[in-house]
Design a protein around this motif. Sequence first.
Motif, PDB file in Angstrom:
ATOM      1  N   SER A  51       0.911  -1.322   0.462  1.00 52.04           N
ATOM      2  CA  SER A  51       0.205   0.041  -0.177  1.00 52.04           C
ATOM      3  C   SER A  51       0.920   1.346  -0.144  1.00 52.04           C
ATOM      4  O   SER A  51       0.452   2.063  -0.508  1.00 52.04           O
ATOM      5  N   ILE A  66     -14.809  10.243  -3.449  1.00 52.08           N
ATOM      6  CA  ILE A  66     -15.286   8.980  -2.401  1.00 52.08           C
ATOM      7  C   ILE A  66     -15.895   9.410  -1.270  1.00 52.08           C
ATOM      8  O   ILE A  66     -15.625  10.031  -0.489  1.00 52.08           O
ATOM      9  N   ILE A  68     -16.660   9.462   2.104  1.00 52.87           N
ATOM     10  CA  ILE A  68     -15.871   8.728   3.141  1.00 52.87           C
ATOM     11  C   ILE A  68     -16.472   8.417   4.110  1.00 52.87           C
ATOM     12  O   ILE A  68     -15.798   7.224   5.109  1.00 52.87           O
ATOM     13  N   MET A  71     -16.882   4.853   3.314  1.00 49.83           N
ATOM     14  CA  MET A  71     -15.537   4.352   2.644  1.00 49.83           C
ATOM     15  C   MET A  71     -15.910   3.250   4.669  1.00 49.83           C
ATOM     16  O   MET A  71     -14.743   2.822   4.917  1.00 49.83           O
ATOM     17  N   LEU A  72     -15.467   4.340   5.505  1.00 48.97           N
ATOM     18  CA  LEU A  72     -15.621   3.903   6.550  1.00 48.97           C
ATOM     19  C   LEU A  72     -15.964   3.181   7.854  1.00 48.97           C
ATOM     20  O   LEU A  72     -15.579   2.610   8.293  1.00 48.97           O
ATOM     21  N   GLU A  74     -17.747   0.665   6.090  1.00 47.64           N
ATOM     22  CA  GLU A  74     -16.673  -0.915   5.181  1.00 47.64           C
ATOM     23  C   GLU A  74     -15.168  -0.771   5.516  1.00 47.64           C
ATOM     24  O   GLU A  74     -16.072  -2.418   6.134  1.00 47.64           O
ATOM     25  N   SER A  75     -14.840   0.073   6.378  1.00 52.02           N
ATOM     26  CA  SER A  75     -13.384  -0.846   6.661  1.00 52.02           C
ATOM     27  C   SER A  75     -13.886  -1.132   7.891  1.00 52.02           C
ATOM     28  O   SER A  75     -13.226  -2.376   8.588  1.00 52.02           O
ATOM     29  N   PRO A 104      -8.652   5.964  -5.228  1.00 52.76           N
ATOM     30  CA  PRO A 104      -9.416   4.800  -3.903  1.00 52.76           C
ATOM     31  C   PRO A 104      -8.324   4.214  -3.402  1.00 52.76           C
ATOM     32  O   PRO A 104      -8.962   3.545  -2.103  1.00 52.76           O
ATOM     33  N   GLU A 107      -8.865   3.506   0.848  1.00 53.06           N
ATOM     34  CA  GLU A 107      -9.415   2.869   1.427  1.00 53.06           C
ATOM     35  C   GLU A 107      -8.527   1.331   2.423  1.00 53.06           C
ATOM     36  O   GLU A 107      -8.756   1.459   3.692  1.00 53.06           O
ATOM     37  N   GLU A 108      -7.653   1.793   1.816  1.00 48.06           N
ATOM     38  CA  GLU A 108      -5.961   0.618   2.306  1.00 48.06           C
ATOM     39  C   GLU A 108      -5.566   1.730   3.778  1.00 48.06           C
ATOM     40  O   GLU A 108      -4.826   0.791   4.344  1.00 48.06           O
ATOM     41  N   PHE A 111      -7.255   0.781   5.880  1.00 48.28           N
ATOM     42  CA  PHE A 111      -7.822  -0.410   6.618  1.00 48.28           C
ATOM     43  C   PHE A 111      -7.034  -0.638   7.518  1.00 48.28           C
ATOM     44  O   PHE A 111      -6.405  -2.129   8.524  1.00 48.28           O
TER      45      PHE A 111
END
Length: 112
Positions: A51, A66, A68, A71-72, A74-75, A104, A107-108, A111
């Motif tokens: 990453s 995105i 955020i 995304m959070l 989902e993480s 994108p 996201e990592e 994660f």
Amino acid sequence: MRHDLLNNVTVIDGYNSLLISSEDDDKKLEWLKKMDISTKKLIELIESAASLVKLESTDGLELGSIDIGNMLCESIGNFEYQAGCKGSDINFVSEGTFVALANPVIEEVFFN
């Protein structure tokens, strides 16, 4: 290179899991469980390094919208099972959307 490293570590992880499931000796089982923890950490390190390489390469960095907050969520969802196994709860409350112009790969970052 990431793929090659992960292939070898995954083989070690798989055989170690087989040994854990069939071992009766408590001392050996303790060693195997320590090896299991170290192997999992090694997999995480390989993923994190991959990453970081992506983040350091800004040539041709593509940006997009995105959310955020989504995304959070989902993480966090990826860690709920692990947290539950350790007796922890993860609570995240988000109202509305939080759109950012980002790559994108971000996201990592969350994660990891």
